[in-house]
Design an enzyme around this catalytic site. Structure first.
Site, PDB file in Angstrom:
ATOM      1  N   LEU A 168     -13.489 -55.828  16.716  1.00 11.05           N
ATOM      2  CA  LEU A 168     -14.634 -55.795  17.647  1.00 11.05           C
ATOM      3  C   LEU A 168     -15.180 -54.368  17.709  1.00 11.05           C
ATOM      4  CD1 LEU A 168     -12.914 -57.853  20.490  1.00 11.05           C
ATOM      5  CD2 LEU A 168     -14.785 -58.684  19.056  1.00 11.05           C
ATOM      6  N   HIS A 169     -16.480 -54.233  17.470  1.00  7.60           N
ATOM      7  CA  HIS A 169     -17.058 -52.887  17.539  1.00  7.60           C
ATOM      8  C   HIS A 169     -18.519 -52.872  17.989  1.00  7.60           C
ATOM      9  CE1 HIS A 169     -18.724 -54.179  13.691  1.00  7.60           C
ATOM     10  NE2 HIS A 169     -19.612 -53.220  13.826  1.00  7.60           N
ATOM     11  N   ARG A 170     -19.133 -54.062  18.187  1.00 10.93           N
ATOM     12  CA  ARG A 170     -20.565 -54.069  18.552  1.00 10.93           C
ATOM     13  C   ARG A 170     -20.764 -53.416  19.915  1.00 10.93           C
ATOM     14  NH1 ARG A 170     -23.390 -55.081  14.160  1.00 10.93           N
ATOM     15  NH2 ARG A 170     -22.101 -56.455  12.933  1.00 10.93           N
TER      16      ARG A 170
END
Ligand code: UD1
Length: 363
Positions: free
Chosen positions: A209-211
């Protein structure tokens, strides 16, 4: 022969670009009518976000490194443009090939277009229809300006036609990431990471997860980490943490240690990531690439986003959109085996680079 070869700049910038540029570099390098030149803008610069991928994918050192680094969107875009323009003016390449949807993709497209240098966009036509995503702006601008739009799936062709792009500019070539996946699957099988982490086949969840929409807001990130802690009580979770996510966890003081089955580790290399994707019970992600790789490998995928620019991974593949509210139920559905198998979309066959080379030579 070489002095008459077409000079083709291959622009790469951030982690998901490297596996798109690698098969192009290898296909173009094997043809004496073209000379590929790798231009790295330096948007990603950590060893495990950049150099490790060059090594894993058999790419040489970039021919040109712009070294722009991080910044706000305007800073990053502006710095790439200012650094790329003199390079383009010096050599005037026959083509600038850009991939994906990161800030550097748009920045280099703007520069080349204004200099009258032809631009080919690989992975053209994808749309989330969500302009709060920086990548959607990058896609729209890039596709409006590019001379050759190389698409991965027919939904992308339809999007471009709807936006008024003339048909002769659009070529359906398939999914370039799958070229890399097919070429590297054997090496991915040799990864020792699952054993090092004591993970059993089909016995863990692989999370990335990085958004900004998931990790930049404190409340959202706290809720996600709570859900992951719950999940880890039932199934080990391996979560290689992107630098943006690591920064936000630290800034918000969200505790991440002391839970043996929630394995927060540093970003992993390409072969390790493919191996984790193939062996996981399911993938939970907000990455574009992982939605595609999990579809190809037949691993159920939950995408923690309200939309995707890759709808074919839902229609044909193994992907399903989820939200923090819905996550518990969606995980249960996967664990109960209630998700059907997917299919591999057409032209995701490992031969996209060859079709792109043919399109460039023809155009
Ligand atoms: C970028 C892309 C995104 C892509 C992602 C893949 C844009 C708008 N976003 O997002 O589409 O999915 O890459 O990873 O182009 N940082 C490091 N080391 C690095 C790179 C970044 O520590 O090597 C940190 C910096 O603090 C930086 C932050 O991560 O400010 C975000 O990096 P940035 O390149 O701005 O965007 P990503 O979130 O990586």
């Amino acid at each position: 022969m070489l002095d008459r070869a077409m000079v083709i700049y291959l622009v790469c910038a951030a982690r998901p670009n490297f596996m798109k540029v690698a098969p192009l570099y290898h296909a173009l390098g094997a043809n004496d009518r073209v000379r590929p030149v790798i231009v790295h803008t330096g948007q990603h610069y950590d060893v495990n976000m950049s150099d490790a991928f060059f090594r894993d994918l058999g790419l040489p050192e970039p021919d040109i490194h712009l070294g722009v680094g991080s910044g706000t969107h305007a800073e990053q875009t502006g710095k790439v443009m200012m650094a790329f323009e003199p390079i383009c003016l010096l050599e005037r390449p026959d083509w600038v090939v850009v991939v994906g949807d990161v800030n550097s993709t748009m920045a280099c497209t703007l520069v080349a277009s204004k200099l009258g240098v032809r631009v080919a966009h690989v992975e053209a036509g994808l749309r989330s229809f969500d302009r709060t995503m920086p990548e959607e702006i990058n896609r729209l601008v890039t596709d409006a300006l590019a001379d050759l739009l190389l698409t991965p799936s027919s939904d992308a062709d339809e999007n471009l036609r709807r936006e008024g792009i003339p048909g002769h500019k659009i070529r359906l070539v398939g999914n370039i990431m799958i070229d890399t996946l097919v070429a590297h699957l054997d090496r991915a099988h040799q990864s020792t990471l699952p054993a090092q982490l004591s993970l059993e086949e089909n016995g863990f969840a692989y999370v990335t997860l990085h958004r900004p929409s998931n990790v930049d807001d404190r409340g959202t990130l706290e809720r996600i980490m709570l859900e992951l802690t719950r999940l880890a009580r039932r199934l080990p979770v391996v979560f290689p943490v992107h630098p943006r996510t690591r920064k936000m966890l630290t800034e918000y003081g969200i505790p991440v240690d002391g839970k043996p089955d929630l394995k927060l580790i540093d970003p992993v290399g390409y072969h390790d990531s493919i191996c984790l994707t193939e062996r996981a019970r399911f993938v939970l992600t907000d990455s574009g690439g992982l939605q595609e790789e999990s579809t190809f490998l037949g691993t159920p995928c939950l995408t923690l986003r309200p939309n995707t620019e890759r709808p074919i991974t839902i229609e044909l593949g193994t992907n399903k959109l989820t939200s923090v509210d819905q996550l518990g139920d969606d995980i249960q559905e996967v664990l109960d085996g209630r998700r059907g198998p997917g299919r591999i979309p057409p032209l995701w066959d490992g031969h996209t680079a060859g079709r792109i080379l043919a399109a460039l030579l023809e155009a």
